[in-house]
Motif scaffolding. Structure first.
Motif, mmCIF file in Angstrom:
data_model
loop_
_atom_site.group_PDB
_atom_site.id
_atom_site.type_symbol
_atom_site.label_atom_id
_atom_site.label_comp_id
_atom_site.label_asym_id
_atom_site.label_seq_id
_atom_site.Cartn_x
_atom_site.Cartn_y
_atom_site.Cartn_z
ATOM 1 N N LEU A 253 11.074 3.447 1.924
ATOM 2 C CA LEU A 253 9.931 4.142 0.935
ATOM 3 C C LEU A 253 10.239 5.441 0.965
ATOM 4 C CD1 LEU A 253 7.001 1.762 1.867
ATOM 5 C CD2 LEU A 253 7.651 2.126 -0.349
ATOM 6 N N VAL A 270 3.284 7.316 0.740
ATOM 7 C CA VAL A 270 3.647 6.392 1.826
ATOM 8 C C VAL A 270 2.393 6.206 2.858
ATOM 9 C CG1 VAL A 270 5.036 6.254 4.053
ATOM 10 C CG2 VAL A 270 6.167 6.961 2.097
ATOM 11 N N ILE A 273 0.143 3.797 1.171
ATOM 12 C CA ILE A 273 0.614 2.449 1.221
ATOM 13 C C ILE A 273 0.408 1.825 2.643
ATOM 14 C CG2 ILE A 273 2.729 1.138 1.442
ATOM 15 C CD1 ILE A 273 3.892 2.870 -0.807
ATOM 16 N N VAL A 277 -1.628 -1.688 3.723
ATOM 17 C CA VAL A 277 -1.049 -2.502 4.406
ATOM 18 C C VAL A 277 -1.922 -3.057 5.763
ATOM 19 C CG1 VAL A 277 0.567 -3.160 6.095
ATOM 20 C CG2 VAL A 277 1.131 -2.024 3.892
#
Length: 294
Positions: A253, A270, A273, A277
């Motif tokens: 990523l 990142v 993200i 998650v």
């Protein structure tokens, strides 16, 4: 196409570095629940071990091979000393382990400055790791491929030890149910020390690998500590396979996003993200299945 392949190997390279840094934490933090903020300094110890070995052995190739087991031993002994001196009294107080190990990390940084000085030290890469290898049109540095191979060997060895050896079975038994393991004759004290030795030794190996891609300073471990914790949390506490998947996923990523933007923006994206998650799966990608959860 060359760009895609090049970024793929860049991501795998970054993922392998994250994996080496996080593998030890998957034991000490993921399985034992100890928030070891001195883990970065164990990585630093591996870096300086490589520098010292290279001062003694003139051949860079031989020095690197010799530094790997010595780095594991140095990191492991530091971890075992930390467990026996402080952590053993704090297994039921995770926040205290955070504060204490943060202080230990600062002490180790200052010790490194006193011994080696503040300026960064450089380790010469072996000649057989100079240059690159052309794979599908992309040139991949040999040092990065070596680190990737080292990460694969380390995670495979750890998995075999945990799954097939008596020590691995004792570690898993103590993690799952300390009281029952002790009544079965398993020495939890020996197992705790062994777990910290292995986890911290892997940090030392990570330090040896890092000398191939940059200079060594007293704060080098802090550059990877937070990312290593994130890898363990995302993968799932105590889950080696989750740590592997999370490390390479974050590496890929970061590689592709950074290519399209900048390093700073890539870090932010990142991180967003990761937050998403963890909102969806707060327990991580994988969890330990027990009878109570079945």
């Amino acid at each position: 196409m060359d760009i895609v392949i090049g970024q793929l190997f860049t991501g795998l390279s970054l993922g392998s570095i994250l994996l080496l840094a996080a593998l030890g934490l998957s034991l000490t933090f993921g399985q034992m629940g100890v928030i070891n903020m001195a883990h970065g300094e164990f990585i630093m110890a591996g870096c300086y071990t490589t520098f010292v070995v290279q001062q003694v052995i003139s051949s860079a190739g031989v020095a690197l091979i010799v530094a790997l087991p010595i780095g594991f031993l140095v990191g492991g002994l530091l971890g075992a000393a930390l467990e026996m001196g402080l952590i053993r009294w704090m297994y039921d107080r995770p926040l205290d382990t955070l504060l204490v190990t943060f202080g230990v990390g600062l002490v180790l940084q200052q010790v490194a400055r006193d011994i080696f000085g503040a300026p960064a030290k450089n380790v010469v890469a072996p000649e057989w790791l100079s240059g690159g290898v052309t794979i599908l049109g992309a040139v991949v540095p040999k040092t990065r491929l070596f680190i990737l191979a080292l990460a694969i060997i380390a995670v495979t060895t750890l998995a075999v030890v945990l799954k097939t050896t008596p020590l691995g079975r004792r570690i898993r038994a103590v993690v799952q149910n300390r009281g029952l393991a002790e009544t079965s004759g398993v020495s939890s004290r020996f197992t705790d020390i062994s777990t910290f030795f292995i986890g911290s030794g892997l940090a030392g190996v990570a330090g040896v690998a890092l000398t191939l891609i940059g200079s060594t300073s007293p704060t080098i471990g802090q550059s990877y500590l937070i990312d290593a914790f994130l890898v363990v949390v995302i993968g799932g506490l105590g889950q080696i396979k989750g740590t592997v998947i999370a490390a390479f996923a974050l590496g890929l990523l970061n590689s592709y996003i950074e290519y399209s933007t900048t390093a700073s923006i890539a870090k932010v994206i990142v991180f967003v993200i990761i937050v998403i998650v963890l909102q969806v799966r707060p327990q991580g990608l994988f969890t330990v299945r027990t009878r109570s959860l079945a």
